[in-house]
Motif scaffolding. Structure first.
Motif, PDB file in Angstrom:
ATOM      1  N   TYR A  52      21.804  23.548   6.509  1.00 22.64           N
ATOM      2  CA  TYR A  52      20.401  23.411   6.896  1.00 22.64           C
ATOM      3  C   TYR A  52      19.765  24.765   7.193  1.00 22.64           C
ATOM      4  CZ  TYR A  52      20.426  18.302   7.226  1.00 22.64           C
ATOM      5  OH  TYR A  52      20.472  16.973   6.931  1.00 22.64           O
ATOM      6  N   GLU A  53      20.550  25.654   7.762  1.00 23.67           N
ATOM      7  CA  GLU A  53      20.027  26.961   8.135  1.00 23.67           C
ATOM      8  C   GLU A  53      19.525  27.729   6.923  1.00 23.67           C
ATOM      9  OE1 GLU A  53      18.689  29.577  10.822  1.00 23.67           O
ATOM     10  OE2 GLU A  53      19.743  27.708  11.320  1.00 23.67           O
ATOM     11  N   HIS A  54      20.125  27.457   5.777  1.00 22.91           N
ATOM     12  CA  HIS A  54      19.765  28.203   4.572  1.00 22.91           C
ATOM     13  C   HIS A  54      18.840  27.423   3.652  1.00 22.91           C
ATOM     14  CE1 HIS A  54      23.347  30.421   5.990  1.00 22.91           C
ATOM     15  NE2 HIS A  54      22.681  31.456   5.529  1.00 22.91           N
ATOM     16  N   CYS A  55      18.255  26.343   4.158  1.00 21.36           N
ATOM     17  CA  CYS A  55      17.251  25.605   3.391  1.00 21.36           C
ATOM     18  C   CYS A  55      15.919  25.678   4.122  1.00 21.36           C
ATOM     19  CB  CYS A  55      17.664  24.151   3.201  1.00 21.36           C
ATOM     20  SG  CYS A  55      18.766  23.924   1.798  1.00 21.36           S
ATOM     21  N   GLU A  56      14.859  25.679   3.352  1.00 24.23           N
ATOM     22  CA  GLU A  56      13.527  25.837   3.929  1.00 24.23           C
ATOM     23  C   GLU A  56      12.841  24.509   4.188  1.00 24.23           C
ATOM     24  OE1 GLU A  56       9.800  27.494   1.786  1.00 24.23           O
ATOM     25  OE2 GLU A  56      10.843  29.227   2.608  1.00 24.23           O
ATOM     26  N   ALA A  57      13.272  23.461   3.458  1.00 25.65           N
ATOM     27  CA  ALA A  57      12.581  22.173   3.565  1.00 25.65           C
ATOM     28  C   ALA A  57      13.536  21.039   3.236  1.00 25.65           C
ATOM     29  CB  ALA A  57      11.384  22.144   2.611  1.00 25.65           C
ATOM     30  N   MET A  58      13.116  19.827   3.580  1.00 30.09           N
ATOM     31  CA  MET A  58      13.855  18.619   3.223  1.00 30.09           C
ATOM     32  C   MET A  58      13.001  17.743   2.313  1.00 30.09           C
ATOM     33  SD  MET A  58      15.833  17.295   6.647  1.00 30.09           S
ATOM     34  CE  MET A  58      14.392  17.352   7.715  1.00 30.09           C
ATOM     35  N   LEU A  59      13.674  17.033   1.424  1.00 26.80           N
ATOM     36  CA  LEU A  59      13.043  16.050   0.555  1.00 26.80           C
ATOM     37  C   LEU A  59      13.707  14.716   0.860  1.00 26.80           C
ATOM     38  CD1 LEU A  59      11.245  15.202  -1.837  1.00 26.80           C
ATOM     39  CD2 LEU A  59      13.030  16.072  -3.372  1.00 26.80           C
ATOM     40  N   LEU A  60      12.921  13.740   1.298  1.00 28.61           N
ATOM     41  CA  LEU A  60      13.462  12.484   1.809  1.00 28.61           C
ATOM     42  C   LEU A  60      12.853  11.279   1.100  1.00 28.61           C
ATOM     43  CD1 LEU A  60      13.060  13.305   5.615  1.00 28.61           C
ATOM     44  CD2 LEU A  60      15.120  13.636   4.224  1.00 28.61           C
ATOM     45  N   GLY A  61      13.667  10.249   0.903  1.00 23.41           N
ATOM     46  CA  GLY A  61      13.155   8.955   0.497  1.00 23.41           C
ATOM     47  C   GLY A  61      12.619   8.211   1.708  1.00 23.41           C
ATOM     48  N   ARG A  62      11.970   7.086   1.477  1.00 29.38           N
ATOM     49  CA  ARG A  62      11.311   6.379   2.576  1.00 29.38           C
ATOM     50  C   ARG A  62      12.283   5.929   3.657  1.00 29.38           C
ATOM     51  NH1 ARG A  62      11.160   1.696   4.495  1.00 29.38           N
ATOM     52  NH2 ARG A  62      12.326   0.841   2.748  1.00 29.38           N
ATOM     53  N   ARG A  63      13.410   5.314   3.269  1.00 36.86           N
ATOM     54  CA  ARG A  63      14.328   4.775   4.276  1.00 36.86           C
ATOM     55  C   ARG A  63      14.886   5.902   5.155  1.00 36.86           C
ATOM     56  NH1 ARG A  63      17.013   0.057   4.747  1.00 36.86           N
ATOM     57  NH2 ARG A  63      16.486  -0.552   2.613  1.00 36.86           N
ATOM     58  N   ARG A  95       6.713   4.983  -2.513  1.00 37.53           N
ATOM     59  CA  ARG A  95       5.673   4.224  -3.210  1.00 37.53           C
ATOM     60  C   ARG A  95       4.958   3.268  -2.264  1.00 37.53           C
ATOM     61  NH1 ARG A  95       9.971   4.230  -6.973  1.00 37.53           N
ATOM     62  NH2 ARG A  95      10.733   2.266  -6.108  1.00 37.53           N
ATOM     63  N   THR A  96       5.449   3.160  -1.005  1.00 38.93           N
ATOM     64  CA  THR A  96       4.886   2.179  -0.082  1.00 38.93           C
ATOM     65  C   THR A  96       4.190   2.810   1.124  1.00 38.93           C
ATOM     66  OG1 THR A  96       7.038   1.990   1.023  1.00 38.93           O
ATOM     67  CG2 THR A  96       6.554   0.402  -0.733  1.00 38.93           C
ATOM     68  N   LEU A  97       4.623   3.976   1.565  1.00 39.20           N
ATOM     69  CA  LEU A  97       3.967   4.620   2.703  1.00 39.20           C
ATOM     70  C   LEU A  97       2.586   5.139   2.306  1.00 39.20           C
ATOM     71  CD1 LEU A  97       6.886   6.732   4.241  1.00 39.20           C
ATOM     72  CD2 LEU A  97       5.938   4.590   5.116  1.00 39.20           C
ATOM     73  N   THR A  98       1.657   5.065   3.232  1.00 35.59           N
ATOM     74  CA  THR A  98       0.329   5.627   2.993  1.00 35.59           C
ATOM     75  C   THR A  98       0.089   6.881   3.825  1.00 35.59           C
ATOM     76  OG1 THR A  98      -0.606   4.157   4.679  1.00 35.59           O
ATOM     77  CG2 THR A  98      -0.650   3.392   2.378  1.00 35.59           C
ATOM     78  N   SER A  99       0.953   7.106   4.815  1.00 37.49           N
ATOM     79  CA  SER A  99       0.848   8.315   5.627  1.00 37.49           C
ATOM     80  C   SER A  99       2.212   8.603   6.242  1.00 37.49           C
ATOM     81  CB  SER A  99      -0.201   8.151   6.729  1.00 37.49           C
ATOM     82  OG  SER A  99       0.189   7.134   7.638  1.00 37.49           O
ATOM     83  N   VAL A 100       2.406   9.851   6.691  1.00 37.85           N
ATOM     84  CA  VAL A 100       3.640  10.245   7.373  1.00 37.85           C
ATOM     85  C   VAL A 100       3.248  11.013   8.637  1.00 37.85           C
ATOM     86  CG1 VAL A 100       5.229  10.230   5.417  1.00 37.85           C
ATOM     87  CG2 VAL A 100       3.774  12.204   5.753  1.00 37.85           C
ATOM     88  N   GLU A 101       3.784  10.578   9.775  1.00 37.55           N
ATOM     89  CA  GLU A 101       3.346  11.106  11.059  1.00 37.55           C
ATOM     90  C   GLU A 101       4.268  12.171  11.642  1.00 37.55           C
ATOM     91  OE1 GLU A 101       0.408  10.179  11.928  1.00 37.55           O
ATOM     92  OE2 GLU A 101       0.334   8.708  10.296  1.00 37.55           O
ATOM     93  N   TRP A 102       5.525  12.206  11.222  1.00 37.92           N
ATOM     94  CA  TRP A 102       6.466  13.197  11.769  1.00 37.92           C
ATOM     95  C   TRP A 102       5.955  14.594  11.451  1.00 37.92           C
ATOM     96  CZ3 TRP A 102      12.168  13.806   9.676  1.00 37.92           C
ATOM     97  CH2 TRP A 102      12.895  14.619  10.567  1.00 37.92           C
ATOM     98  N   GLN A 103       5.983  15.489  12.433  1.00 37.95           N
ATOM     99  CA  GLN A 103       5.394  16.819  12.253  1.00 37.95           C
ATOM    100  C   GLN A 103       5.961  17.530  11.028  1.00 37.95           C
ATOM    101  OE1 GLN A 103       7.363  18.322  16.109  1.00 37.95           O
ATOM    102  NE2 GLN A 103       7.222  20.186  14.900  1.00 37.95           N
ATOM    103  N   ASN A 104       5.083  18.272  10.367  1.00 41.05           N
ATOM    104  CA  ASN A 104       5.421  19.065   9.179  1.00 41.05           C
ATOM    105  C   ASN A 104       5.869  18.215   7.996  1.00 41.05           C
ATOM    106  OD1 ASN A 104       4.913  21.543  10.558  1.00 41.05           O
ATOM    107  ND2 ASN A 104       6.936  21.397  11.502  1.00 41.05           N
ATOM    108  N   SER A 105       5.386  16.969   7.939  1.00 39.17           N
ATOM    109  CA  SER A 105       5.730  16.082   6.822  1.00 39.17           C
ATOM    110  C   SER A 105       4.561  15.951   5.861  1.00 39.17           C
ATOM    111  CB  SER A 105       6.118  14.687   7.331  1.00 39.17           C
ATOM    112  OG  SER A 105       7.308  14.739   8.082  1.00 39.17           O
ATOM    113  N   ALA A 109       2.720  11.597  -3.269  1.00 39.83           N
ATOM    114  CA  ALA A 109       2.142  10.390  -3.861  1.00 39.83           C
ATOM    115  C   ALA A 109       2.312  10.425  -5.386  1.00 39.83           C
ATOM    116  CB  ALA A 109       0.665  10.296  -3.497  1.00 39.83           C
ATOM    117  N   GLY A 110       2.313   9.248  -5.988  1.00 38.89           N
ATOM    118  CA  GLY A 110       2.361   9.169  -7.446  1.00 38.89           C
ATOM    119  C   GLY A 110       3.752   9.364  -8.005  1.00 38.89           C
TER     120      GLY A 110
END
Length: 201
Positions: A52-63, A95-105, A109-110
């Motif tokens: 994690y220390e050497h990554c700048e970002a995360m890419l996550l699925g909805r679950r 494909r189902t979320l319309t917004s993401v509230e966790w900071q820096n998220s 879309a699409g």
């Protein structure tokens, strides 16, 4: 060009489903949630922290996003990992979320494949795909994965979602680093290296 890095906990028979707890993902009647902690050890934690220390970002699925977003914002602030998880940039494919509230998220879309290709072409550091099995398999099918960082734990589950499920694209892997912890977990980093070669004895 940014790199997409799959970071996943696996059982010895390749199951990635619900390592963190019994209620994490009971989809398809999965009854083995929480299989990781009993076979985890300190060396695994150190390796993951380094990833994690050497990554700048995360890419996550909805679950996975839902699980993380319900835990990390209120997790123990004395844990240095808490700050890292909350402060890191998160991209969420859904494909189902319309917004993401966790900071820096940021919600992607699409078409997720097109969105990830655009991310890869942007400036910046590596992007870790954490958990998110369906998303990981989509990225693998479209040749968008640059590296695999896997912990393979000494337990056999027999059923559940697998990272390399039926239909996985045959791929040769170049080992970058492979080690075994005292508890018997294999910590491996691999990079795709074209198609497999075949021979006989």
């Amino acid at each position: 060009m940014r790199e997409i890095i799959i970071c996943t906990f696996l059982t010895l028979d390749g199951v990635m489903q619900a390592p963190g707890g019994p209620d994490e993902d009971a989809g398809s009647g999965f009854e083995h949630g929480g299989w990781q902690k009993p076979v985890d050890d300190e060396e695994v934690g150190e390796a993951i922290a380094g990833w994690y220390e050497h990554c700048e970002a995360m890419l996550l699925g909805r679950r996975t996003y839902d699980i993380f977003a319900s835990y990390w914002p209120t997790a123990d602030p004395g844990n240095p990992f808490t700050h890292r998880m909350n402060s890191m940039r998160k991209y969420v494919a859904s494909r189902t979320l319309t917004s993401v509230e966790w900071q820096n998220s940021t919600l992607l879309a699409g078409d997720v494949v097109a969105a990830v290709r655009e991310l890869k072409a942007s400036d910046g550091g590596g992007i870790s795909v954490v958990g998110s099995g369906d998303l990981a398999q989509t990225l693998m099918r479209h040749g968008l994965v640059d590296e695999y960082r896997l912990t393979i734990h000494p337990v056999i589950i027999g059923t559940g979602k697998r990272l390399f499920a039926d239909g996985a694209i045959p791929t040769a892997l170049e080992p970058v680093s492979v080690s075994t912890t005292k508890g018997g977990t294999v910590v491996g980093v691999y990079r795709p290296n074209g198609e497999p070669s075949y021979d006989s004895y």
